[in-house]
Design a protein around this motif. Sequence first.
Motif, PDB file in Angstrom:
ATOM      1  N   CYS A 127      -9.167   0.951   4.052  1.00 47.72           N
ATOM      2  CA  CYS A 127      -8.520   2.224   3.720  1.00 47.72           C
ATOM      3  C   CYS A 127      -8.670   2.545   2.238  1.00 47.72           C
ATOM      4  O   CYS A 127      -8.880   3.697   1.860  1.00 47.72           O
ATOM      5  CB  CYS A 127      -7.056   2.207   4.132  1.00 47.72           C
ATOM      6  SG  CYS A 127      -6.080   0.862   3.414  1.00 47.72           S
ATOM      7  N   LEU A 144      -4.015  -6.070   7.838  1.00 52.44           N
ATOM      8  CA  LEU A 144      -4.944  -7.201   7.836  1.00 52.44           C
ATOM      9  C   LEU A 144      -5.529  -7.458   6.452  1.00 52.44           C
ATOM     10  O   LEU A 144      -6.348  -8.361   6.286  1.00 52.44           O
ATOM     11  CB  LEU A 144      -6.068  -6.945   8.853  1.00 52.44           C
ATOM     12  CG  LEU A 144      -5.601  -6.709  10.289  1.00 52.44           C
ATOM     13  CD1 LEU A 144      -6.772  -6.310  11.172  1.00 52.44           C
ATOM     14  CD2 LEU A 144      -4.908  -7.949  10.833  1.00 52.44           C
ATOM     15  N   GLU A 145      -5.143  -6.631   5.487  1.00 57.33           N
ATOM     16  CA  GLU A 145      -5.574  -6.790   4.090  1.00 57.33           C
ATOM     17  C   GLU A 145      -7.087  -6.730   3.948  1.00 57.33           C
ATOM     18  O   GLU A 145      -7.673  -7.447   3.128  1.00 57.33           O
ATOM     19  CB  GLU A 145      -5.007  -8.091   3.499  1.00 57.33           C
ATOM     20  CG  GLU A 145      -3.488  -8.132   3.530  1.00 57.33           C
ATOM     21  CD  GLU A 145      -2.902  -9.494   3.201  1.00 57.33           C
ATOM     22  OE1 GLU A 145      -3.559 -10.260   2.487  1.00 57.33           O
ATOM     23  OE2 GLU A 145      -1.786  -9.786   3.680  1.00 57.33           O
ATOM     24  N   PRO A 158      -8.512  -1.169  11.172  1.00 57.98           N
ATOM     25  CA  PRO A 158      -8.618  -2.020  12.362  1.00 57.98           C
ATOM     26  C   PRO A 158      -7.278  -2.371  12.984  1.00 57.98           C
ATOM     27  O   PRO A 158      -7.219  -2.771  14.147  1.00 57.98           O
ATOM     28  CB  PRO A 158      -9.335  -3.266  11.827  1.00 57.98           C
ATOM     29  CG  PRO A 158      -9.016  -3.301  10.381  1.00 57.98           C
ATOM     30  CD  PRO A 158      -8.914  -1.860   9.949  1.00 57.98           C
ATOM     31  N   TRP A 164      -2.956   0.261  -3.971  1.00 54.53           N
ATOM     32  CA  TRP A 164      -3.291  -0.790  -2.996  1.00 54.53           C
ATOM     33  C   TRP A 164      -3.298  -2.123  -3.731  1.00 54.53           C
ATOM     34  O   TRP A 164      -3.937  -2.262  -4.778  1.00 54.53           O
ATOM     35  CB  TRP A 164      -4.680  -0.526  -2.409  1.00 54.53           C
ATOM     36  CG  TRP A 164      -5.031  -1.318  -1.180  1.00 54.53           C
ATOM     37  CD1 TRP A 164      -5.086  -0.838   0.095  1.00 54.53           C
ATOM     38  CD2 TRP A 164      -5.402  -2.705  -1.094  1.00 54.53           C
ATOM     39  NE1 TRP A 164      -5.452  -1.841   0.970  1.00 54.53           N
ATOM     40  CE2 TRP A 164      -5.647  -3.007   0.262  1.00 54.53           C
ATOM     41  CE3 TRP A 164      -5.527  -3.735  -2.022  1.00 54.53           C
ATOM     42  CZ2 TRP A 164      -6.017  -4.263   0.700  1.00 54.53           C
ATOM     43  CZ3 TRP A 164      -5.897  -5.008  -1.584  1.00 54.53           C
ATOM     44  CH2 TRP A 164      -6.130  -5.251  -0.237  1.00 54.53           C
ATOM     45  N   ILE A 176       0.870  -1.179   0.000  1.00 50.82           N
ATOM     46  CA  ILE A 176       0.000   0.000   0.000  1.00 50.82           C
ATOM     47  C   ILE A 176       0.904   1.225   0.000  1.00 50.82           C
ATOM     48  O   ILE A 176       1.821   1.322   0.817  1.00 50.82           O
ATOM     49  CB  ILE A 176      -0.910   0.027   1.244  1.00 50.82           C
ATOM     50  CG1 ILE A 176      -1.817  -1.201   1.272  1.00 50.82           C
ATOM     51  CG2 ILE A 176      -1.747   1.310   1.270  1.00 50.82           C
ATOM     52  CD1 ILE A 176      -2.598  -1.355   2.573  1.00 50.82           C
TER      53      ILE A 176
END
Length: 94
Positions: A68, A63-64, A44, A80, A24
């Motif tokens: 975002c 956490l994929e 998160p 991303w 990212i």
Amino acid sequence: MAKMSVDDKLGVDRFLTDEGNPHILIDETYNDEKQINRVVMACPAGLYTYEDGKVSFNYEGCLECGTCRVLSSGKLIKSWSYPRGSKGIEFHQG
Ligand code: SF4
């Protein structure tokens, strides 16, 4: 079996960091405070910080989830993607 907290569950996950290849990329010059704070609050894993008018991000521990990416509407997040190969998070508790 005792119920596990979110922190406990995350604690058993495994992260394989792709050193030097963040999956990212953010625009560190982006300055829409309202939009930035949405992302900061929504991640998160708490990987975004916004202090003194500067946004920063650490891709380790991601956490994929894609939150975002969706919230930034193509502004804060320049690119991303999922981590390459077998890198990234390995979930162990659902
Ligand atoms: S994909 Fe999810 S966990 Fe990863 S940085 Fe974005 S919001 Fe945070």
